[in-house]
Design a protein around this motif. Sequence first.
Motif, PDB file in Angstrom:
ATOM      1  N   ARG A  50       0.818  -1.210   0.000  1.00 23.45           N
ATOM      2  CA  ARG A  50       0.000   0.000   0.000  1.00 23.45           C
ATOM      3  C   ARG A  50       0.854   1.262   0.000  1.00 23.45           C
ATOM      4  O   ARG A  50       0.549   2.238  -0.679  1.00 23.45           O
ATOM      5  CB  ARG A  50      -0.941  -0.015   1.210  1.00 23.45           C
ATOM      6  CG  ARG A  50      -2.081  -1.011   1.072  1.00 23.45           C
ATOM      7  CD  ARG A  50      -2.904  -1.092   2.339  1.00 23.45           C
ATOM      8  NE  ARG A  50      -4.139  -1.815   2.156  1.00 23.45           N
ATOM      9  CZ  ARG A  50      -4.265  -3.134   2.249  1.00 23.45           C
ATOM     10  NH1 ARG A  50      -3.195  -3.855   2.519  1.00 23.45           N
ATOM     11  NH2 ARG A  50      -5.435  -3.727   2.062  1.00 23.45           N
ATOM     12  N   SER A  52     -14.296 -17.701  -6.681  1.00 22.36           N
ATOM     13  CA  SER A  52     -13.765 -16.723  -5.732  1.00 22.36           C
ATOM     14  C   SER A  52     -14.755 -16.464  -4.607  1.00 22.36           C
ATOM     15  O   SER A  52     -14.376 -16.363  -3.435  1.00 22.36           O
ATOM     16  CB  SER A  52     -13.431 -15.420  -6.461  1.00 22.36           C
ATOM     17  OG  SER A  52     -12.432 -15.620  -7.437  1.00 22.36           O
ATOM     18  N   TYR A 106     -14.072 -17.274  -0.644  1.00 22.61           N
ATOM     19  CA  TYR A 106     -14.186 -16.215   0.359  1.00 22.61           C
ATOM     20  C   TYR A 106     -15.189 -16.602   1.439  1.00 22.61           C
ATOM     21  O   TYR A 106     -14.928 -16.460   2.643  1.00 22.61           O
ATOM     22  CB  TYR A 106     -14.612 -14.920  -0.325  1.00 22.61           C
ATOM     23  CG  TYR A 106     -14.596 -13.706   0.577  1.00 22.61           C
ATOM     24  CD1 TYR A 106     -15.635 -13.453   1.474  1.00 22.61           C
ATOM     25  CD2 TYR A 106     -13.552 -12.805   0.533  1.00 22.61           C
ATOM     26  CE1 TYR A 106     -15.628 -12.343   2.297  1.00 22.61           C
ATOM     27  CE2 TYR A 106     -13.528 -11.689   1.360  1.00 22.61           C
ATOM     28  CZ  TYR A 106     -14.575 -11.465   2.236  1.00 22.61           C
ATOM     29  OH  TYR A 106     -14.557 -10.369   3.045  1.00 22.61           O
ATOM     30  N   GLY A 162     -18.006  -4.621  -5.342  1.00 28.44           N
ATOM     31  CA  GLY A 162     -16.644  -4.311  -4.942  1.00 28.44           C
ATOM     32  C   GLY A 162     -15.730  -5.516  -5.032  1.00 28.44           C
ATOM     33  O   GLY A 162     -14.576  -5.406  -5.470  1.00 28.44           O
ATOM     34  N   TYR A 163     -16.237  -6.671  -4.632  1.00 31.71           N
ATOM     35  CA  TYR A 163     -15.419  -7.878  -4.682  1.00 31.71           C
ATOM     36  C   TYR A 163     -15.135  -8.278  -6.130  1.00 31.71           C
ATOM     37  O   TYR A 163     -14.032  -8.697  -6.463  1.00 31.71           O
ATOM     38  CB  TYR A 163     -16.123  -9.009  -3.936  1.00 31.71           C
ATOM     39  CG  TYR A 163     -15.277 -10.251  -3.777  1.00 31.71           C
ATOM     40  CD1 TYR A 163     -14.089 -10.218  -3.060  1.00 31.71           C
ATOM     41  CD2 TYR A 163     -15.671 -11.458  -4.349  1.00 31.71           C
ATOM     42  CE1 TYR A 163     -13.309 -11.354  -2.906  1.00 31.71           C
ATOM     43  CE2 TYR A 163     -14.906 -12.607  -4.198  1.00 31.71           C
ATOM     44  CZ  TYR A 163     -13.713 -12.538  -3.472  1.00 31.71           C
ATOM     45  OH  TYR A 163     -12.944 -13.674  -3.334  1.00 31.71           O
ATOM     46  N   ARG A 185     -14.843  -6.241  -8.606  1.00 30.98           N
ATOM     47  CA  ARG A 185     -13.794  -5.332  -9.086  1.00 30.98           C
ATOM     48  C   ARG A 185     -12.425  -5.821  -8.660  1.00 30.98           C
ATOM     49  O   ARG A 185     -11.458  -5.745  -9.414  1.00 30.98           O
ATOM     50  CB  ARG A 185     -14.047  -3.911  -8.580  1.00 30.98           C
ATOM     51  CG  ARG A 185     -15.148  -3.160  -9.304  1.00 30.98           C
ATOM     52  CD  ARG A 185     -15.119  -1.683  -8.997  1.00 30.98           C
ATOM     53  NE  ARG A 185     -15.349  -1.401  -7.582  1.00 30.98           N
ATOM     54  CZ  ARG A 185     -16.537  -1.212  -7.044  1.00 30.98           C
ATOM     55  NH1 ARG A 185     -17.634  -1.283  -7.795  1.00 30.98           N
ATOM     56  NH2 ARG A 185     -16.666  -0.948  -5.754  1.00 30.98           N
ATOM     57  N   ARG A 186     -12.328  -6.300  -7.414  1.00 35.29           N
ATOM     58  CA  ARG A 186     -11.059  -6.816  -6.922  1.00 35.29           C
ATOM     59  C   ARG A 186     -10.616  -8.040  -7.720  1.00 35.29           C
ATOM     60  O   ARG A 186      -9.448  -8.143  -8.120  1.00 35.29           O
ATOM     61  CB  ARG A 186     -11.183  -7.172  -5.432  1.00 35.29           C
ATOM     62  CG  ARG A 186     -10.002  -7.906  -4.828  1.00 35.29           C
ATOM     63  CD  ARG A 186      -8.732  -7.093  -4.880  1.00 35.29           C
ATOM     64  NE  ARG A 186      -7.656  -7.766  -4.160  1.00 35.29           N
ATOM     65  CZ  ARG A 186      -6.372  -7.433  -4.268  1.00 35.29           C
ATOM     66  NH1 ARG A 186      -6.006  -6.441  -5.066  1.00 35.29           N
ATOM     67  NH2 ARG A 186      -5.459  -8.088  -3.582  1.00 35.29           N
ATOM     68  N   GLU A 204      -9.450  -6.946 -11.141  1.00 32.05           N
ATOM     69  CA  GLU A 204      -8.141  -6.296 -11.098  1.00 32.05           C
ATOM     70  C   GLU A 204      -7.019  -7.321 -10.948  1.00 32.05           C
ATOM     71  O   GLU A 204      -5.952  -7.183 -11.566  1.00 32.05           O
ATOM     72  CB  GLU A 204      -8.093  -5.294  -9.942  1.00 32.05           C
ATOM     73  CG  GLU A 204      -6.733  -4.660  -9.702  1.00 32.05           C
ATOM     74  CD  GLU A 204      -6.174  -3.928 -10.923  1.00 32.05           C
ATOM     75  OE1 GLU A 204      -4.933  -3.787 -11.001  1.00 32.05           O
ATOM     76  OE2 GLU A 204      -6.963  -3.506 -11.790  1.00 32.05           O
ATOM     77  N   LEU A 205      -7.225  -8.352 -10.150  1.00 29.16           N
ATOM     78  CA  LEU A 205      -6.217  -9.401 -10.014  1.00 29.16           C
ATOM     79  C   LEU A 205      -5.981 -10.110 -11.348  1.00 29.16           C
ATOM     80  O   LEU A 205      -4.840 -10.429 -11.703  1.00 29.16           O
ATOM     81  CB  LEU A 205      -6.633 -10.405  -8.940  1.00 29.16           C
ATOM     82  CG  LEU A 205      -6.561  -9.904  -7.498  1.00 29.16           C
ATOM     83  CD1 LEU A 205      -7.254 -10.894  -6.556  1.00 29.16           C
ATOM     84  CD2 LEU A 205      -5.108  -9.702  -7.065  1.00 29.16           C
ATOM     85  N   GLU A 227      -4.403 -16.599  -5.871  1.00 34.27           N
ATOM     86  CA  GLU A 227      -4.020 -15.274  -6.329  1.00 34.27           C
ATOM     87  C   GLU A 227      -2.764 -14.800  -5.617  1.00 34.27           C
ATOM     88  O   GLU A 227      -2.507 -15.186  -4.472  1.00 34.27           O
ATOM     89  CB  GLU A 227      -5.129 -14.236  -6.059  1.00 34.27           C
ATOM     90  CG  GLU A 227      -6.389 -14.438  -6.856  1.00 34.27           C
ATOM     91  CD  GLU A 227      -7.426 -15.262  -6.109  1.00 34.27           C
ATOM     92  OE1 GLU A 227      -8.109 -16.077  -6.767  1.00 34.27           O
ATOM     93  OE2 GLU A 227      -7.516 -15.107  -4.874  1.00 34.27           O
ATOM     94  N   ALA A 284      -2.192 -11.975  -3.946  1.00 38.17           N
ATOM     95  CA  ALA A 284      -3.013 -10.875  -3.436  1.00 38.17           C
ATOM     96  C   ALA A 284      -2.180  -9.671  -3.042  1.00 38.17           C
ATOM     97  O   ALA A 284      -2.668  -8.544  -3.040  1.00 38.17           O
ATOM     98  CB  ALA A 284      -3.842 -11.354  -2.246  1.00 38.17           C
TER      99      ALA A 284
END
Length: 279
Positions: A34, A155, A159, A175-176, A178-179, A182-183, A203, A205
Amino acid sequence: MLTVPVRQLGEAERPAVERLLDRDPYAAAQVAERVAARGLSWWRADGRILGYGGRRQVESLCWLGGHLTPVLAGPPAVAAFADQLGGEDRMCSSIVGEADAVLGLWDRLADRWGPAREVRPNQPLLATGAEAPIRPDPQVRLVRAGEVDRLFPASVAMYTEEVGVSPLTEDGGRGYRRRVTELVRSRRAYARFVDGEVVFKAELAVVTRRTAQVQGVWVAPHWRGRGIAAAAMAAVVRDALSRVAPTVSLYVNDFNVPARRVYARCGFRPVGTFATVLF
């Protein structure tokens, strides 16, 4: 009264923060990623970094965003961070990181932030810098952009099984998704497909210059017990080491004996212990 205050750190202290993160490359990987991506400026970062130490010295860190993560936090720093955070409403969905610090924070914050949905006090942190000593599964590969729709149900299942709640609950899963997308886009999602179905997935992550942290490892229930996981993980390790980072790391629940056996077969060795408090 605390003699060493906690303060929010800014971009001017980024070199000191990066030096501290570099001292614990596996346990601090999530925070390091981050900081590398967003820096410490409040208008760019997706969280805050609190520092503990003298004015010209940062001894410990605590990342506060979607997750709360202490870094190199001994008992005095844990006490100081808890004193600071206890006056705020809980915004994070979990406390995760080095076990002694996480459990120390929770001991001090439980009355104000509790109850927890689950506490996982012993999660071995593992790493390897070499390819697995077993043959990688040649059918495990990077997921392609057009395969997100096939990957997403797996996925969600992973989760829900791992965290205990569905990622579809809050916003219908937008939102998930999108994650996950992106991965895939960043070439960090792996899968083995059989007749169009995902039977294994994992992944990268978290990626830093020191390590690629694997999360989301999952085998379809009706494929479990067939011995596909070790070779599949070996394929992930091989690609990650050749293309992404000099080491591969992960953390696993101590009670997940089958997974721990898989990781041992792939050459992972203990480098620490994590704990997680889930809300």
